[in-house]
Design a protein around this motif. Structure first.
Motif, short mmCIF file in Angstrom:
data_model
loop_
_atom_site.label_atom_id
_atom_site.label_comp_id
_atom_site.label_asym_id
_atom_site.label_seq_id
_atom_site.Cartn_x
_atom_site.Cartn_y
_atom_site.Cartn_z
N GLY A 160 -5.37 1.50 -0.05
CA GLY A 160 -5.44 0.11 -0.49
C GLY A 160 -4.57 -0.09 -1.72
O GLY A 160 -4.27 0.85 -2.45
N ALA A 161 -4.15 -1.34 -1.94
CA ALA A 161 -3.33 -1.65 -3.11
C ALA A 161 -4.21 -1.75 -4.36
O ALA A 161 -5.35 -2.22 -4.29
CB ALA A 161 -2.58 -2.95 -2.89
N VAL A 219 0.83 -1.20 0.00
CA VAL A 219 0.00 0.00 0.00
C VAL A 219 0.87 1.25 0.00
O VAL A 219 0.40 2.35 0.29
CB VAL A 219 -0.96 0.02 1.21
CG1 VAL A 219 -1.99 -1.08 1.09
CG2 VAL A 219 -0.19 -0.09 2.52
N SER A 256 1.63 6.06 2.58
CA SER A 256 0.74 4.92 2.43
C SER A 256 -0.54 5.32 1.70
O SER A 256 -0.97 6.46 1.76
CB SER A 256 0.37 4.33 3.79
OG SER A 256 1.51 3.80 4.43
#
Length: 245
Positions: free
Chosen positions: A207-208, A172, A204
């Motif tokens: 979400g990926a 992330v 960060s």
């Protein structure tokens, strides 16, 4: 109870506001062979991926415009009695782009069609922003270590650096890039127009992303429009795929 209802209604507004920034626009003029404006012509834009279409009529100057179109590949059809139908296909519309499509109608029957295919490379002439757009075909064709699309930002000149965690498909990380020499916390990551950078966790994302669900990646590095605020260095924007027919 009234207060609760109002809160629910207004809570939906930001999502709609963000979404319009990851849409595009198609506009243009309709003229005859002598370059005279043709008012009253019916213009239809169709998403070739899912069949969605919108129609409008040219004004007195022969002008038409379709704002807030989702990212995709479009065709433009122009029809008017007494003229051949004009069709232009394979128009790739990217997020935040403004595409000019002019139609020239020839005298003839509507049963006759003049079809034009868009060139593979279309020069953006309506905005001054410095950007690179990587579409779904390129995403699938490129050899991408870790299959994490955040790393595609490094294909844009002026984007340098990146951490080893970027190669992790589940990472992330925002990539820790330096855009035009700026610090790695001076750019923002967006997904479908919504901010995806975690404000309380430097470096960060929320979400990926997955290469199978991303339709295009857009990297903005200079001269982008005022609505793309929140960042002094640039933006990395993901647009996810929509449905098909």
């Amino acid at each position: 109870m009234r207060i609760c209802v109002l809160l629910i209604v207004f809570a939906g507004f930001p999502a709609a506001g963000f979404a319009q920034f990851d849409s595009g626009q198609i506009s243009g003029f309709v003229r005859d062979a002598q370059q005279a404006a043709i008012p009253g012509a019916t213009v239809t834009v169709t998403n070739q991926g899912n069949g969605d279409h919108r129609s409008s009529v040219t004004n007195a100057a022969g002008f038409f415009v379709f704002p807030d179109l989702p990212v995709g590949i479009y065709s433009v059809t122009v029809e008017l009695s007494g003229f051949k139908k004009f069709v232009q296909t394979d128009l790739r519309l990217s997020a935040a782009s403004q595409m000019a499509v002019d139609g020239v109608l020839e005298v003839g029957s509507l049963e006759e069609t003049v079809e034009v295919r868009a060139s593979p490379s279309q020069v953006q002439t309506t905005t001054a922003q410095v950007a690179r757009t990587i579409d779904t075909r390129q995403i699938q064709a490129l050899t991408l270590n870790g299959r994490n699309p955040i790393y595609l930002a490094s294909l844009k000149p002026g984007v340098r650096g990146g951490t080893i965690g970027t190669f992790d498909p589940d990472s992330v990380s925002n990539g820790s890039f330096s855009i035009n020499g700026a610090r790695d916390d001076e750019y923002v990551v967006m997904v479908d127009g919504a901010v995806a950078t975690r404000t309380r966790s430097s470096g960060s994302m929320l979400g990926a992303q997955d290469v199978e669900t991303v339709d295009e990646v857009q990297i903005l590095t200079a001269s982008y429009r005022a609505e793309y605020g929140r960042s002094s260095a640039g933006q990395i924007r993901f647009v996810t795929k929509s449905g098909t027919q």
